[in-house]
Design a protein around this motif. Structure first.
Motif, PDB file in Angstrom:
ATOM      1  N   LEU A  34     -39.022  33.374   7.977  1.00  9.85           N
ATOM      2  CA  LEU A  34     -38.238  32.839   7.191  1.00  9.85           C
ATOM      3  C   LEU A  34     -38.707  31.475   6.872  1.00  9.85           C
ATOM      4  O   LEU A  34     -38.264  30.425   7.896  1.00  9.85           O
ATOM      5  N   MET A  35     -39.230  31.159   5.771  1.00  6.68           N
ATOM      6  CA  MET A  35     -39.543  29.533   5.614  1.00  6.68           C
ATOM      7  C   MET A  35     -38.398  29.077   4.612  1.00  6.68           C
ATOM      8  O   MET A  35     -38.303  29.575   3.392  1.00  6.68           O
ATOM      9  N   SER A  63     -44.888  26.906  -5.370  1.00 13.89           N
ATOM     10  CA  SER A  63     -45.740  27.697  -4.278  1.00 13.89           C
ATOM     11  C   SER A  63     -45.927  29.279  -4.558  1.00 13.89           C
ATOM     12  O   SER A  63     -46.962  29.895  -4.513  1.00 13.89           O
ATOM     13  N   ILE A  64     -44.537  29.882  -4.843  1.00 14.14           N
ATOM     14  CA  ILE A  64     -44.553  31.398  -5.127  1.00 14.14           C
ATOM     15  C   ILE A  64     -45.466  31.507  -6.464  1.00 14.14           C
ATOM     16  O   ILE A  64     -46.109  32.760  -6.632  1.00 14.14           O
ATOM     17  N   LEU A 216     -51.040  30.220   8.507  1.00 12.60           N
ATOM     18  CA  LEU A 216     -49.599  30.025   8.054  1.00 12.60           C
ATOM     19  C   LEU A 216     -49.313  28.840   7.314  1.00 12.60           C
ATOM     20  O   LEU A 216     -49.492  27.792   7.590  1.00 12.60           O
ATOM     21  N   ILE A 217     -48.987  29.178   6.115  1.00 13.95           N
ATOM     22  CA  ILE A 217     -49.510  28.174   4.990  1.00 13.95           C
ATOM     23  C   ILE A 217     -47.691  28.056   4.317  1.00 13.95           C
ATOM     24  O   ILE A 217     -47.194  28.691   4.077  1.00 13.95           O
ATOM     25  N   ASP A 218     -47.401  26.812   4.257  1.00 15.37           N
ATOM     26  CA  ASP A 218     -46.126  26.622   3.741  1.00 15.37           C
ATOM     27  C   ASP A 218     -45.982  26.252   2.351  1.00 15.37           C
ATOM     28  O   ASP A 218     -44.852  26.393   1.876  1.00 15.37           O
ATOM     29  N   GLU A 219     -46.973  25.763   1.626  1.00 20.90           N
ATOM     30  CA  GLU A 219     -47.000  25.535   0.363  1.00 20.90           C
ATOM     31  C   GLU A 219     -48.400  25.402  -0.126  1.00 20.90           C
ATOM     32  O   GLU A 219     -49.350  25.230   0.638  1.00 20.90           O
ATOM     33  N   ALA A 220     -48.665  25.575  -1.755  1.00 20.63           N
ATOM     34  CA  ALA A 220     -49.767  25.503  -2.269  1.00 20.63           C
ATOM     35  C   ALA A 220     -49.702  24.776  -3.847  1.00 20.63           C
ATOM     36  O   ALA A 220     -48.891  25.350  -4.215  1.00 20.63           O
TER      37      ALA A 220
END
Length: 298
Positions: A34-35, A63-64, A216-220
Motif C-alpha cells: 500500500l503506497m 500517476s493512476i 517498484l514505481i511510486d509515480e509516473a
C-alpha cells in the motif's frame, strides 16, 4: 475547493515497508503493498517543514491516470486505487486515505532513473554548457536553453539513496545492467515519453523531460518527475513557465537559505500558489478538475 490542512504523516496499523520523502509504503500480505502519498514536499534534498495541501492526491491520481493510459503497451504494478479495495483494518481511515493511495504488486526496483529529454533544460542544459554533450554524447554547437532537441534523448542517471543523482551514459548503464535489460529500459522509456508528450501537446503543454523508474514505481509523469511547460508562452532561450516545484525552489533560493541547515517554512501564499499549480497540471493533463465543483442548489 478550500484546502484543508496538509497530510504530512501517516501512522497506519500495518507493517511499514519504507518511508520516503513523500510516500509511506506498507505491507499488504506477501505480494502486495500500500503506497500512500503524503503532502510532504522536498527541495534540495530536504523535506520542508510544511506540506502542500492535496499535493499527494494530485501525484497519486495523475500517476493512476498515466498507468491506466499506458498499460496496454507497458505493464505496470498498479492493482487498485479504489477505496472499497482497502483492507478492513483501515475501515476507519478511508476518508484520510481516499485519493492518495495505490495498492500495488511487489516488485524489485531497478536502481537507475530512466530520463528522457525532448528539450535542453535543467541539468542537461548545464552539461551542454560545460562540455557540449548530453548524456555523454557530443551535441551540435550553438544550441540554446530550452531548445527542442532534434529527437528525444535517453539520459539515464544513478539513483542515490542520499545526495544528488548523477547522469551516466547509456554505455555505463549497459555495463551495470547488461545489454538486454538496459536496451529494454531505454526502449520502454522512449515509448512512454513519446506517448505522453503527444497527449500533453493536445492539452497545450510541452513535456520537456521526464524520469521513469521501473520495478517498484511510486509515480509516473507527474509534476514531481516531469518538466511541463505552457505551450502558449514557450520561448527558446528562456526558462519557460512550468508546472512543477521549481516555484518552491525559487522561493527558497530568494529566502537566503544555505541549503545545509533546517529549511524555512513556506509562507501561506507560496503554499497556496504551489497547490494551485499542481491542481492546474492535473486538470490540464486529465481534462477535468481533481475536485469538481458541486452544483449549486437552485
Amino acid at each position: 475547493m478550500i484546502a484543508g490542512p496538509p497530510v504530512t504523516e501517516t501512522d497506519l496499523p500495518l507493517k511499514l515497508f519504507s518511508r520516503g520523502k513523500v510516500r509511506d509504503t506498507y505491507e499488504l500480505g506477501a505480494d502486495r503493498l500500500l503506497m500512500v502519498a503524503t503532502d510532504r514536499i522536498s527541495a534540495f534534498d530536504h523535506v520542508l517543514p510544511n506540506g502542500i495541501p492535496d499535493r499527494g492526491k494530485v501525484l497519486t491520481q495523475l500517476s493512476i491516470f498515466w498507468f491506466s493510459q499506458t498499460h496496454t503497451f507497458q505493464e505496470n504494478h498498479l492493482v487498485s486505487g479504489m477505496v472499497p479495495d482497502l483492507p478492513t483494518a483501515l475501515r476507519d481511515r478511508r476518508g484520510e486515505l481516499a485519493g492518495r493511495f495505490m495498492i500495488v504488486r511487489k516488485a524489485k526496483r531497478i536502481d537507475f532513473e530512466c530520463v528522457v529529454r525532448g528539450y535542453l533544460a535543467g541539468s542537461a542544459w548545464k552539461e551542454y554548457q560545460d562540455s557540449h554533450t548530453l548524456a555523454g554524447e557530443e551535441m551540435p554547437p550553438g544550441l540554446h536553453e530550452s531548445e527542442r532537441l532534434a529527437y528525444p534523448t535517453f539520459s539515464p542517471a544513478t539513483k542515490a539513496a542520499s545526495g544528488h543523482d548523477e547522469n551516466i551514459t547509456f554505455a555505463q548503464l549497459k555495463k551495470e545492467l547488461g545489454d538486454e535489460l538496459a536496451t529494454k529500459l531505454r526502449d520502454a522509456s522512449m515509448e512512454l515519453y513519446k506517448f505522453a508528450s503527444t497527449l500533453a501537446e493536445r492539452r497545450g503543454l510541452i513535456l520537456a523531460d521526464t524520469k521513469f523508474e521501473f520495478g517498484l514505481i511510486d509515480e509516473a509523469l507527474t509534476p514531481d518527475s516531469s518538466r511541463y511547460w505552457e505551450m502558449a508562452t514557450y520561448q527558446m532561450g528562456t526558462s519557460p513557465q512550468s508546472y512543477d516545484k521549481q516555484f518552491v525552489r525559487d522561493w527558497l533560493l530568494r529566502s537566503g537559505w544555505d541549503k545545509e541547515s533546517e529549511p524555512p517554512a513556506l509562507p501561506d501564499d507560496i503554499v497556496a500558489q504551489t497547490r494551485e499549480r499542481y491542481l492546474t497540471a492535473y486538470q490540464r493533463l486529465v481534462g477535468k478538475p481533481l475536485f469538481p465543483r458541486k452544483p449549486r442548489n437552485e
